[in-house]
Enzyme design. Sequence first.
Site, PDB file in Angstrom:
ATOM      1  N   LYS A 159       0.814  -1.217   0.000  1.00 50.21           N
ATOM      2  CA  LYS A 159       0.000   0.000   0.000  1.00 50.21           C
ATOM      3  C   LYS A 159       0.847   1.267   0.000  1.00 50.21           C
ATOM      4  O   LYS A 159       0.345   2.348  -0.312  1.00 50.21           O
ATOM      5  CB  LYS A 159      -0.968   0.016   1.177  1.00 50.21           C
ATOM      6  CG  LYS A 159      -0.347   0.156   2.548  1.00 50.21           C
ATOM      7  CD  LYS A 159      -1.412   0.071   3.634  1.00 50.21           C
ATOM      8  CE  LYS A 159      -0.835   0.235   5.026  1.00 50.21           C
ATOM      9  NZ  LYS A 159      -0.288   1.586   5.257  1.00 50.21           N
ATOM     10  N   ASP A 160       2.147   1.146   0.351  1.00 51.89           N
ATOM     11  CA  ASP A 160       3.034   2.305   0.356  1.00 51.89           C
ATOM     12  C   ASP A 160       3.748   2.514  -0.971  1.00 51.89           C
ATOM     13  O   ASP A 160       4.495   3.489  -1.121  1.00 51.89           O
ATOM     14  CB  ASP A 160       4.097   2.160   1.459  1.00 51.89           C
ATOM     15  CG  ASP A 160       3.511   2.238   2.852  1.00 51.89           C
ATOM     16  OD1 ASP A 160       2.445   2.863   3.017  1.00 51.89           O
ATOM     17  OD2 ASP A 160       4.117   1.658   3.779  1.00 51.89           O
ATOM     18  N   CYS A 197      -1.769   9.245  -2.254  1.00 49.84           N
ATOM     19  CA  CYS A 197      -2.168   9.810  -0.962  1.00 49.84           C
ATOM     20  C   CYS A 197      -3.001  11.078  -1.132  1.00 49.84           C
ATOM     21  O   CYS A 197      -3.660  11.525  -0.197  1.00 49.84           O
ATOM     22  CB  CYS A 197      -0.929  10.116  -0.121  1.00 49.84           C
ATOM     23  SG  CYS A 197      -0.090   8.642   0.477  1.00 49.84           S
ATOM     24  N   ARG A 254      -8.294   8.357   2.463  1.00 51.42           N
ATOM     25  CA  ARG A 254      -9.218   7.288   2.068  1.00 51.42           C
ATOM     26  C   ARG A 254     -10.156   6.928   3.204  1.00 51.42           C
ATOM     27  O   ARG A 254     -11.378   6.855   3.025  1.00 51.42           O
ATOM     28  CB  ARG A 254      -8.412   6.048   1.638  1.00 51.42           C
ATOM     29  CG  ARG A 254      -9.253   4.803   1.422  1.00 51.42           C
ATOM     30  CD  ARG A 254      -8.384   3.571   1.271  1.00 51.42           C
ATOM     31  NE  ARG A 254      -7.545   3.323   2.439  1.00 51.42           N
ATOM     32  CZ  ARG A 254      -7.962   2.701   3.547  1.00 51.42           C
ATOM     33  NH1 ARG A 254      -9.220   2.280   3.635  1.00 51.42           N
ATOM     34  NH2 ARG A 254      -7.146   2.518   4.561  1.00 51.42           N
ATOM     35  N   ARG A 255      -9.593   6.696   4.393  1.00 49.51           N
ATOM     36  CA  ARG A 255     -10.427   6.363   5.540  1.00 49.51           C
ATOM     37  C   ARG A 255     -11.322   7.534   5.912  1.00 49.51           C
ATOM     38  O   ARG A 255     -12.512   7.374   6.188  1.00 49.51           O
ATOM     39  CB  ARG A 255      -9.550   5.987   6.736  1.00 49.51           C
ATOM     40  CG  ARG A 255      -8.777   4.693   6.556  1.00 49.51           C
ATOM     41  CD  ARG A 255      -7.842   4.451   7.715  1.00 49.51           C
ATOM     42  NE  ARG A 255      -7.077   3.224   7.541  1.00 49.51           N
ATOM     43  CZ  ARG A 255      -5.795   3.100   7.828  1.00 49.51           C
ATOM     44  NH1 ARG A 255      -5.109   4.134   8.297  1.00 49.51           N
ATOM     45  NH2 ARG A 255      -5.173   1.949   7.650  1.00 49.51           N
ATOM     46  N   ARG A 273      -0.099  10.691  12.598  1.00 50.24           N
ATOM     47  CA  ARG A 273       1.105  10.192  11.930  1.00 50.24           C
ATOM     48  C   ARG A 273       1.982   9.460  12.931  1.00 50.24           C
ATOM     49  O   ARG A 273       1.757   9.504  14.121  1.00 50.24           O
ATOM     50  CB  ARG A 273       1.886  11.354  11.301  1.00 50.24           C
ATOM     51  CG  ARG A 273       1.233  12.028  10.104  1.00 50.24           C
ATOM     52  CD  ARG A 273       1.218  11.169   8.863  1.00 50.24           C
ATOM     53  NE  ARG A 273       2.500  10.538   8.576  1.00 50.24           N
ATOM     54  CZ  ARG A 273       3.529  11.148   7.986  1.00 50.24           C
ATOM     55  NH1 ARG A 273       3.416  12.418   7.622  1.00 50.24           N
ATOM     56  NH2 ARG A 273       4.653  10.488   7.739  1.00 50.24           N
ATOM     57  N   ARG A 322       1.348   5.702  17.321  1.00 47.38           N
ATOM     58  CA  ARG A 322      -0.089   5.982  17.209  1.00 47.38           C
ATOM     59  C   ARG A 322      -0.863   5.378  18.377  1.00 47.38           C
ATOM     60  O   ARG A 322      -1.777   6.011  18.927  1.00 47.38           O
ATOM     61  CB  ARG A 322      -0.613   5.443  15.869  1.00 47.38           C
ATOM     62  CG  ARG A 322       0.022   6.139  14.679  1.00 47.38           C
ATOM     63  CD  ARG A 322      -0.535   5.620  13.366  1.00 47.38           C
ATOM     64  NE  ARG A 322       0.304   6.025  12.236  1.00 47.38           N
ATOM     65  CZ  ARG A 322      -0.025   5.931  10.971  1.00 47.38           C
ATOM     66  NH1 ARG A 322      -1.210   5.432  10.646  1.00 47.38           N
ATOM     67  NH2 ARG A 322       0.783   6.319  10.015  1.00 47.38           N
TER      68      ARG A 322
END
Length: 313
Positions: free
Chosen positions: A85-86, A244, A133-134, A151, A157
């Site tokens: 995903k990165d 992103c 996206r979220r 971040r 987190r």
Amino acid sequence: MPTLPTHLRIATRESRLALAQTHLVAETLRSRNPGLKVEIVGMTTRGDTVLDRPLSQVGGKGLFIKELEVALVEERAEIAVHSMKDVPMEIDAAFALTTFGTREDPRDAFVSAHFESLDALPAGSVVGTSSLRRECQLRSAFPKLQFKPLRGNVNTRLAKLDAGDYDAIILAAAGLRRLGFEARIRTYLPPALAIPAIGQGILAIEHLAGRDDIAALLRPFRDPATKHAARAERAFGLVAEGSCEVPVGALAHVAAGQLSLEAFIGLPDGTRVVRDAVRGDVAQDEALGRTLGEKLLAMGGREILAALQRANA
């Protein structure tokens, strides 16, 4: 068949999750190739150091892989391990990208110290997320909640959540599971609520193009279903300008020779979202991704992308 290497250097980010994923790759390669010497080369990427702004404001996905690619070019490593995903939708032709192993759970996870689910959060609760996206999908479903940037690596987190900075946070389930934090997951977000990031839960291996020996070493570890899912999702992302900066998501399922793909494009505030799905033969993975991308653009995705371009100009 080319002669397989006997010494392999793996470039990786130095976050706990990146190292855990890299050690998983290293141990798997060693188990299937007795005598293979594996060395892990840790490094810090710009994405690990710029933590005061959302990724969409500082360069996007490429921030997490550039330094690793330089290590490949300079022959300081033979392969680099990434979370798929990165990885940007397009990579330089100098590199080859392959999937590694079976996909981990691709869903997003709800994590909170006091609440069981998003539905249980009182109006005004603060939810942390690093992803447009979220935010797009959840703002649309939960307009009374506050969504604020989050971040840092997974441990950072979780520490911010435990310190009371947020009422809940949303993280990729795959990262929590790979780090042994599965118990922190209160609930998994179904794709009907939150379609995951393109390639979420998939490990990607990057190496220099033309390294047939490296390709041969990695080939036995390529799970067919994961490979087809990644190809379909990334083909969609190429059409939908997945990055992103653009809230998009896609999730493919492979079963009995068939591939189903669902995806969306939306505005960050959730006020406009287009979503649909396609299904077809697994051999048409990339074609299905492109088809769904064009379909969503025709359904209003082009107008969404144009609005985002105007807002970011």
